[in-house]
Write a protein that holds these residues in place. Structure first.
Motif, PDB file in Angstrom:
ATOM      1  N   ILE A 281       0.833  -1.210   0.000  1.00 50.26           N
ATOM      2  CA  ILE A 281       0.000   0.000   0.000  1.00 50.26           C
ATOM      3  C   ILE A 281       0.861   1.252   0.000  1.00 50.26           C
ATOM      4  O   ILE A 281       0.639   2.165  -0.806  1.00 50.26           O
ATOM      5  N   ASN A 282       1.853   1.297   0.874  1.00 53.79           N
ATOM      6  CA  ASN A 282       2.697   2.491   0.950  1.00 53.79           C
ATOM      7  C   ASN A 282       3.501   2.729  -0.319  1.00 53.79           C
ATOM      8  O   ASN A 282       3.888   3.863  -0.604  1.00 53.79           O
ATOM      9  N   ASN A 283       3.720   1.671  -1.102  1.00 58.77           N
ATOM     10  CA  ASN A 283       4.397   1.814  -2.391  1.00 58.77           C
ATOM     11  C   ASN A 283       3.422   2.038  -3.542  1.00 58.77           C
ATOM     12  O   ASN A 283       3.820   2.107  -4.699  1.00 58.77           O
ATOM     13  N   GLY A 284       2.138   2.142  -3.213  1.00 58.80           N
ATOM     14  CA  GLY A 284       1.130   2.388  -4.241  1.00 58.80           C
ATOM     15  C   GLY A 284       0.744   1.159  -5.021  1.00 58.80           C
ATOM     16  O   GLY A 284       0.157   1.274  -6.096  1.00 58.80           O
ATOM     17  N   ASN A 285       1.049  -0.014  -4.494  1.00 57.40           N
ATOM     18  CA  ASN A 285       0.704  -1.262  -5.173  1.00 57.40           C
ATOM     19  C   ASN A 285      -0.571  -1.837  -4.570  1.00 57.40           C
ATOM     20  O   ASN A 285      -0.687  -1.987  -3.368  1.00 57.40           O
ATOM     21  N   ASN A 286      -1.488  -2.183  -5.433  1.00 54.54           N
ATOM     22  CA  ASN A 286      -2.793  -2.674  -5.034  1.00 54.54           C
ATOM     23  C   ASN A 286      -2.847  -4.195  -5.149  1.00 54.54           C
ATOM     24  O   ASN A 286      -2.363  -4.761  -6.112  1.00 54.54           O
TER      25      ASN A 286
ATOM     26  N   ASN B  25      -2.830   7.514  -6.222  1.00 53.77           N
ATOM     27  CA  ASN B  25      -3.277   8.896  -6.071  1.00 53.77           C
ATOM     28  C   ASN B  25      -3.537   9.244  -4.601  1.00 53.77           C
ATOM     29  O   ASN B  25      -3.141  10.319  -4.133  1.00 53.77           O
ATOM     30  N   LEU B  26      -4.172   8.349  -3.869  1.00 52.36           N
ATOM     31  CA  LEU B  26      -4.462   8.614  -2.454  1.00 52.36           C
ATOM     32  C   LEU B  26      -3.191   8.667  -1.624  1.00 52.36           C
ATOM     33  O   LEU B  26      -3.089   9.475  -0.694  1.00 52.36           O
ATOM     34  N   ILE B  27      -2.225   7.816  -1.951  1.00 48.28           N
ATOM     35  CA  ILE B  27      -0.936   7.846  -1.257  1.00 48.28           C
ATOM     36  C   ILE B  27      -0.223   9.178  -1.533  1.00 48.28           C
ATOM     37  O   ILE B  27       0.286   9.818  -0.616  1.00 48.28           O
ATOM     38  N   LYS B  28      -0.205   9.592  -2.795  1.00 45.98           N
ATOM     39  CA  LYS B  28       0.461  10.854  -3.154  1.00 45.98           C
ATOM     40  C   LYS B  28      -0.186  12.053  -2.461  1.00 45.98           C
ATOM     41  O   LYS B  28       0.504  12.994  -2.078  1.00 45.98           O
ATOM     42  N   LYS B  29      -1.508  12.016  -2.318  1.00 47.38           N
ATOM     43  CA  LYS B  29      -2.227  13.114  -1.660  1.00 47.38           C
ATOM     44  C   LYS B  29      -2.147  13.034  -0.134  1.00 47.38           C
ATOM     45  O   LYS B  29      -2.709  13.884   0.551  1.00 47.38           O
TER      46      LYS B  29
END
Length: 120
Positions: free
Chosen positions: A50-55, A67-71
């Protein structure tokens, strides 16, 4: 500020414990609604993903997690002490059925026992 006002103003920091097929979508929906969300899971690979943006949940669009991680609306941790900083939590751990078709609530009990020292 009261919890009610924090929720109305989307200033409440929400926690979701258990980032599986129920918890991660719930965390994403709270994040999409404008809340800052911290997901908590004992599985380091889920936290890292999750923290790496991987789903890892097929029902969620991969780009949405990124997008949610970046924001900074969504993050994950395995550190339950974060609960001290949260305004509300949802527990989304497994409740498998026993041999006699009754829910096994031991995961819920274990979770509450592990976080109760941080609850306020």
């Amino acid at each position: 500020m009261s919890l009610k006002n924090k929720i109305i103003n989307k200033e409440a920091h929400i926690g979701v414990i258990g980032l599986g097929y129920v918890g991660l979508p719930l965390a994403v929906e709270f994040s999409k609604a404008g809340f800052k969300v911290t997901g908590i899971d004992i599985d380091d690979s889920k936290v890292t993903s999750i923290n790496n943006g991987n789903n890892y949940i097929s029902d969620i669009d991969d780009s949405l997690i990124i997008n949610l991680i970046k924001k900074k609306k969504l993050r994950a941790t395995n550190d339950t002490s974060i609960i001290k900083e949260l305004d509300a939590i949802s527990i989304c751990v497994p409740t498998p059925l026993s041999k006699v078709n009754e829910p096994d609530v031991s995961y819920i009990i274990d979770t509450v026992n592990s976080i109760k020292q941080y609850m306020h």
